[in-house]
Design an enzyme around this catalytic site. Sequence first.
Site, short mmCIF file in Angstrom:
data_model
loop_
_atom_site.label_atom_id
_atom_site.label_comp_id
_atom_site.label_asym_id
_atom_site.label_seq_id
_atom_site.Cartn_x
_atom_site.Cartn_y
_atom_site.Cartn_z
N CYS A 88 -35.29 35.17 14.75
CA CYS A 88 -34.16 35.68 14.04
C CYS A 88 -34.79 37.31 13.60
CB CYS A 88 -33.75 34.98 12.98
SG CYS A 88 -34.85 34.88 11.38
N ALA A 89 -34.32 38.11 12.63
CA ALA A 89 -34.77 39.27 12.23
C ALA A 89 -35.67 39.22 11.37
CB ALA A 89 -33.51 39.82 11.53
#
Length: 128
Positions: A88-89
């Site tokens: 994810c980020a």
Amino acid sequence: MPVTRHVADMVADAQAIIPRISPEDAAAMQTSGEAVLVDIRDIRELAKTGRIQDAVHAPRGMIEFWVDPQSPYHKEAFATDKKLILVCASGWRSALAAKTLMEMGMDNVYDLEGGFSAWAKSGQTVII
């Protein structure tokens, strides 16, 4: 009703039990064919910040359904013995998702330390 269990605590609990892999090791494992990177970010994030070449995109809201072979939404990309490294980020959503997949019985799930941000900062290839 007040929140009594905070997301930061949930992420810390997940990170304490899931296997985590550095961007450098993840890149090497992807190149060797040992692992598949699974990007769980929203499609708008991919468009804005880029993506990892050959990563499978599985939105966070669908990953449990796509992984489960009994689900009508199952995707064959997840029917593998290869390591599935979730991205994810920053590593928070992927930690929670990895923990959930482990709770579903999967033992080939890993989390990318620091997420896509760490991947990009480490000099790994990003496709815009």
